[in-house]
Design an enzyme around this catalytic site. Structure first.
Site, PDB file in Angstrom:
ATOM      1  N   ASP A  99       0.811  -1.214   0.000  1.00  0.00           N
ATOM      2  CA  ASP A  99       0.000   0.000   0.000  1.00  0.00           C
ATOM      3  C   ASP A  99       0.848   1.269   0.000  1.00  0.00           C
ATOM      4  O   ASP A  99       2.021   1.260   0.409  1.00  0.00           O
ATOM      5  CB  ASP A  99      -0.883   0.044   1.250  1.00  0.00           C
ATOM      6  CG  ASP A  99      -2.083  -0.878   1.151  1.00  0.00           C
ATOM      7  OD1 ASP A  99      -2.135  -1.686   0.211  1.00  0.00           O
ATOM      8  OD2 ASP A  99      -2.962  -0.794   2.034  1.00  0.00           O
ATOM      9  N   ASP A 100       0.210   2.357  -0.434  1.00  0.00           N
ATOM     10  CA  ASP A 100       0.666   3.749  -0.258  1.00  0.00           C
ATOM     11  C   ASP A 100       1.640   4.248  -1.312  1.00  0.00           C
ATOM     12  O   ASP A 100       1.961   5.435  -1.334  1.00  0.00           O
ATOM     13  CB  ASP A 100       1.296   3.984   1.119  1.00  0.00           C
ATOM     14  CG  ASP A 100       0.319   3.770   2.260  1.00  0.00           C
ATOM     15  OD1 ASP A 100      -0.884   3.571   1.977  1.00  0.00           O
ATOM     16  OD2 ASP A 100       0.755   3.793   3.430  1.00  0.00           O
ATOM     17  N   HIS A 150      -6.073   3.144  -3.898  1.00  0.00           N
ATOM     18  CA  HIS A 150      -5.971   3.392  -2.454  1.00  0.00           C
ATOM     19  C   HIS A 150      -6.291   4.851  -2.136  1.00  0.00           C
ATOM     20  O   HIS A 150      -5.761   5.404  -1.179  1.00  0.00           O
ATOM     21  CB  HIS A 150      -4.571   3.019  -1.968  1.00  0.00           C
ATOM     22  CG  HIS A 150      -4.469   2.779  -0.490  1.00  0.00           C
ATOM     23  ND1 HIS A 150      -5.424   2.101   0.246  1.00  0.00           N
ATOM     24  CD2 HIS A 150      -3.500   3.124   0.405  1.00  0.00           C
ATOM     25  CE1 HIS A 150      -5.055   2.039   1.508  1.00  0.00           C
ATOM     26  NE2 HIS A 150      -3.885   2.665   1.638  1.00  0.00           N
ATOM     27  N   HIS A 154      -5.051   9.436   0.683  1.00  0.00           N
ATOM     28  CA  HIS A 154      -5.039   8.588   1.876  1.00  0.00           C
ATOM     29  C   HIS A 154      -5.833   9.199   3.045  1.00  0.00           C
ATOM     30  O   HIS A 154      -5.378   9.193   4.178  1.00  0.00           O
ATOM     31  CB  HIS A 154      -3.602   8.311   2.310  1.00  0.00           C
ATOM     32  CG  HIS A 154      -3.449   7.023   3.089  1.00  0.00           C
ATOM     33  ND1 HIS A 154      -3.691   6.945   4.442  1.00  0.00           N
ATOM     34  CD2 HIS A 154      -3.075   5.772   2.710  1.00  0.00           C
ATOM     35  CE1 HIS A 154      -3.452   5.720   4.876  1.00  0.00           C
ATOM     36  NE2 HIS A 154      -3.091   4.984   3.827  1.00  0.00           N
ATOM     37  N   TYR A 191      -6.616   2.899   6.150  1.00  0.00           N
ATOM     38  CA  TYR A 191      -6.839   2.530   7.553  1.00  0.00           C
ATOM     39  C   TYR A 191      -7.857   1.392   7.701  1.00  0.00           C
ATOM     40  O   TYR A 191      -8.286   1.076   8.811  1.00  0.00           O
ATOM     41  CB  TYR A 191      -7.297   3.737   8.391  1.00  0.00           C
ATOM     42  CG  TYR A 191      -6.480   4.972   8.156  1.00  0.00           C
ATOM     43  CD1 TYR A 191      -5.162   5.069   8.636  1.00  0.00           C
ATOM     44  CD2 TYR A 191      -6.987   6.046   7.432  1.00  0.00           C
ATOM     45  CE1 TYR A 191      -4.399   6.192   8.413  1.00  0.00           C
ATOM     46  CE2 TYR A 191      -6.234   7.186   7.200  1.00  0.00           C
ATOM     47  CZ  TYR A 191      -4.941   7.251   7.686  1.00  0.00           C
ATOM     48  OH  TYR A 191      -4.183   8.375   7.448  1.00  0.00           O
ATOM     49  N   HIS A 244       3.671  -2.391   3.078  1.00  0.00           N
ATOM     50  CA  HIS A 244       3.701  -1.038   2.511  1.00  0.00           C
ATOM     51  C   HIS A 244       4.992  -0.812   1.747  1.00  0.00           C
ATOM     52  O   HIS A 244       6.054  -1.307   2.141  1.00  0.00           O
ATOM     53  CB  HIS A 244       3.560   0.017   3.613  1.00  0.00           C
ATOM     54  CG  HIS A 244       2.262  -0.060   4.360  1.00  0.00           C
ATOM     55  ND1 HIS A 244       2.038  -0.984   5.354  1.00  0.00           N
ATOM     56  CD2 HIS A 244       1.115   0.666   4.240  1.00  0.00           C
ATOM     57  CE1 HIS A 244       0.804  -0.823   5.819  1.00  0.00           C
ATOM     58  NE2 HIS A 244       0.224   0.161   5.162  1.00  0.00           N
TER      59      HIS A 244
END
Length: 279
Positions: A99-100, A150, A154, A191, A244
């Site tokens: 992720d991210d 995603h 965020h 989250y 991540h």
């Protein structure tokens, strides 16, 4: 065992699983039960003793049947009330997700490790990270990885209006299509915070909500060995692992992947990407 023999063994495992996927019944994604969106279970921390073969944990799941590069699926997915937590079907399949990103400091190293072992993964990218790193999404497409949505920046989606949620998701769909070549078929709420509006808008944009089964908690920087232990202890057919590749110092995540990926493969797991099945 010599390095070339190990690589041959891994290629044989991948080829055999692919043949099963082509011949077997069509795989489907399995949902969880309950009134609330389920929280993914966090595995116990701590390093696993070296050189012990991995055994399926309490996650007695069945993986998704069907392998291959991303493909476009016609039609809108259903509006779900909970995210998908695992994949189901045949064989000892696991899914790795990151992720991210993309982040030019860490994502290339993760891609290099995946390429070394001929493994595909899922990358849930933040839209604001894509414009300056389009080459990384192009590489993901070339190497058969799946890119998911995603959101753009965020945020905590449960605190946003429907208009803001749509903007976060739709802008990211657009930028992924430009850099990756296809609109995303999967999305993940930052989250792990989902609500009805998020599920509805995601479905309207043609995406399925995917959460995770095993959380490495790598964003807390617990140490490389701890991350490795969490993946190995949670390993089982159907598991979706969360890590991540951006959002902070992800050097531990990079090193951990180099350690646990060959161990998973040597233990008989096929690490690959899910394929959405048309209803």
């Amino acid at each position: 065992m010599q390095k070339d023999q190990l690589l041959t063994r891994r290629r044989t495992l991948i080829a055999g699983a692919a043949a099963l996927g082509a011949a077997g019944a069509a795989g489907v994604l399995a949902t969880v039960t309950g009134d609330r969106a389920a929280r993914p279970a966090a595995p116990a921390a701590g390093a696993r003793a070296a050189h012990h073969p991995l055994k399926p944990s309490a996650y007695r799941l069945q993986p998704l049947t069907g392998y291959g590069p991303p493909r476009t699926v016609a039609g809108r997915p259903p509006v779900r009330s909970e995210p998908l937590l695992r994949v189901s079907g045949r064989g000892r399949v696991m899914v790795l997700t990151f992720d991210d990103g993309p982040d030019p400091r860490y994502t290339p190293d993760i891609l290099d490790t995946l390429a070394r072992y001929e493994v595909r993964a899922m990358f849930f990218v933040c839209g604001e990270m894509v414009p300056h790193n389009q080459d990384l999404l192009a590489r993901m497409a070339d190497e058969g990885h799946v890119v998911g949505n995603h959101t753009w920046s965020h945020p905590l989606l449960t605190r946003l209006s429907r208009g803001r949620i749509r903007s976060e998701l739709e802008r990211t769909c657009d930028v992924i299509e430009t850099a990756y070549g296809e609109r995303p078929e999967w999305f993940r709420a930052p989250y792990g915070a989902w609500n009805r509006a998020t599920f509805q808008i995601g479905a309207e944009l043609g995406m399925e909500p995917l959460a995770w089964t095993v959380d490495t908690l790598d964003w807390t920087e617990p140490g490389t060995r701890t991350i490795v232990g969490r993946v190995e202890d949670g390993a089982a057919p159907g598991v979706v692992v969360l890590s991540h590749d951006a959002g902070g110092d992800r050097s531990q995540s990079v090193r951990a992947l180099r350690a646990y990926l060959p161990e998973l493969l040597d233990s008989g797991y096929l690490v690959t990407v899910p394929r959405r099945q048309q209803a």
